[in-house]
Design a protein around this motif. Structure first.
Motif, mmCIF file in Angstrom:
data_model
loop_
_atom_site.group_PDB
_atom_site.id
_atom_site.type_symbol
_atom_site.label_atom_id
_atom_site.label_comp_id
_atom_site.label_asym_id
_atom_site.label_seq_id
_atom_site.Cartn_x
_atom_site.Cartn_y
_atom_site.Cartn_z
ATOM 1 N N HIS A 1 -13.328 159.542 87.388
ATOM 2 C CA HIS A 1 -12.887 159.528 88.786
ATOM 3 C C HIS A 1 -13.930 160.228 89.648
ATOM 4 O O HIS A 1 -14.534 161.229 89.233
ATOM 5 N N GLN B 1 -5.313 152.740 84.727
ATOM 6 C CA GLN B 1 -4.935 154.110 84.415
ATOM 7 C C GLN B 1 -4.516 154.212 82.960
ATOM 8 O O GLN B 1 -3.703 153.405 82.486
ATOM 9 N N SER C 1 -9.782 159.453 78.767
ATOM 10 C CA SER C 1 -8.948 159.073 79.899
ATOM 11 C C SER C 1 -9.800 158.488 81.018
ATOM 12 O O SER C 1 -10.941 158.915 81.237
ATOM 13 N N GLN D 1 -9.572 159.189 83.904
ATOM 14 C CA GLN D 1 -9.817 160.261 84.866
ATOM 15 C C GLN D 1 -11.205 160.870 84.707
ATOM 16 O O GLN D 1 -11.764 161.395 85.674
ATOM 17 N N GLN E 1 -12.169 164.908 88.722
ATOM 18 C CA GLN E 1 -10.983 165.371 89.450
ATOM 19 C C GLN E 1 -10.085 164.176 89.753
ATOM 20 O O GLN E 1 -10.547 163.170 90.295
ATOM 21 N N ARG E 2 -8.841 164.274 89.380
ATOM 22 C CA ARG E 2 -7.925 163.148 89.575
ATOM 23 C C ARG E 2 -7.775 162.810 91.051
ATOM 24 O O ARG E 2 -7.707 163.688 91.899
#
Length: 375
Positions: A172, A160, A167, A169, A187-188
């Motif tokens: 994801h 993370q 990022s 994320q 989307q986290r």
């Protein structure tokens, strides 16, 4: 030339072999080549669509704060490739010297660099937490502190954070391959324990590149050229580009960290012939002309199924379920990049194929025709 021979350095004549002598049906092999030429990648030559969107953003349904292209992008060439049997060229088409972007094939080159780091004692134990050898903020949290080199190589780290403005994320819920559903990409989601969950995540692979740079303390392209590419006689035309914001200072030097693909531009720019040499080195278990460049033990580890995805090793794809290719030996493996770009390595048949810009939906069709031509 013996079956285990390797070609002379770039610029010299690369020996060829007639299809029949190599065990191929000549007409069927010609049909496989014609199929590759006729089924070109649908990507625009500029790698940008008319609306200005980058192919990667469209390909992976990417939007939001991390979509900026921060590395160089160059117009691609047309379909190209070559097939080697016993180290000799049995088929070749297109401009195989042209250095094009190669996207995630760069991940497999990172895997080889990781093997060199192990070989030279820069990584003592793949199951040691990376943070014990790589200083800085990236492994300070309790979650990230448990991440090992093996996790990064298997894409199961669940790291993370943010590196070079991207990022984790952003990837994801990412899916790849035919039928991929990326409607939820970016989307986290909740994190899993490091080493327990596979996710194809370019930010985490870029982190691996940064960590390898910290261990070598030299530019990774320089290490690759010195230890692998020059010894196998590759051209001087390939290059590995990072991002405009991926420079770091090491021992007073400003060095660019390089990514594991062209997701946001940059990456490895290279020709099919150089890819074929690299694949041949893997087929030869790291030996080239009587000289060991990469440990055969590393290649065995690199191509062993991971615990989280049985058809994935250390950043190489394996011919195993859930996506085994019919008629292709279980021991075959390949490097794969968007677009579609492929280095196929089949040690059992002493066969290597490097493909540039074939339609991804047609890759299996090409394999069926190639192996259908092999007696």
């Amino acid at each position: 030339m013996s079956p285990s021979a390797v070609p002379a350095a770039h610029g010299s004549t690369w020996s060829t072999i007639a299809p029949a002598e190599a065990g191929f049906d000549e007409a069927r092999l010609a049909a496989a080549v014609a199929f590759a030429e006729a089924h070109e990648s649908p990507w625009p030559k500029s790698l940008f669509y008319p609306d200005g969107s980058y192919v990667g953003n469209r390909e992976w349904n990417e939007s939001g704060p991390w979509t900026e292209i921060v590395g160089p992008v160059r117009e691609r060439g047309g379909p190209a490739g070559l097939v080697l049997k016993g180290g000799r060229i049995v088929a070749e088409w297109g401009d195989t010297n042209r250095p094009d972007m190669t996207f995630s094939i760069a991940k497999s080159y990172l895997s080889v660099l990781a093997g060199l780091a192990v070989q030279h004692g820069l990584i003592a134990d793949l199951d040691e937490p990376v943070g014990k050898r790589v200083a800085g903020p990236f492994f300070e949290s309790a979650h990230n502190a448990r991440i090992t080199w093996r996790h990064l190589l298997h894409q199961s780290s669940e790291w993370q954070g943010e590196i070079f403005g991207k990022s984790d994320q952003v990837d994801h819920n990412r899916q790849i391959g035919p039928g991929a559903d990326n409607s939820r990409k970016g989307q986290r989601r909740e994190m899993h324990e490091p080493g327990s969950f596979y996710e194809y995540n370019d930010v985490r692979v870029n982190l691996l590149g940064y960590c390898l740079l910290q261990r070598f303390r030299r530019p990774l392209p320089e290490v690759l050229r010195e230890r692998i590419m020059d010894p196998i006689g590759a051209s001087a035309d390939w290059e590995w580009q990072g991002y405009e914001n991926s420079f770091v200072e090491i021992d007073g030097q400003r060095i660019q960290s390089v990514p594991g693909g062209g997701h946001w531009g940059g990456g490895l720019f290279i020709g099919a012939r150089d890819h074929a040499r690299f694949g041949l080195l893997m087929a030869r278990r790291g030996e080239w002309g009587g000289r060991s460049l990469l440990s055969p033990d590393w290649i065995a580890q690199m191509t062993a199924p991971s615990a989280t995805l049985s058809n994935y090793g250390f950043l190489w794809w394996l011919n195993r379920e859930p996506s085994a290719k019919p008629g292709v030996p279980t021991g075959a493996f390949w490097a794969l990049g968007a677009g579609t770009n492929v280095i196929l390595v089949d040690p059992q048949n002493d066969l290597v194929a490097a493909l540039r810009w074939i339609d991804g939906a047609s890759y299996d069709g090409f394999l069926a025709k190639l192996y259908g031509a092999l007696g």
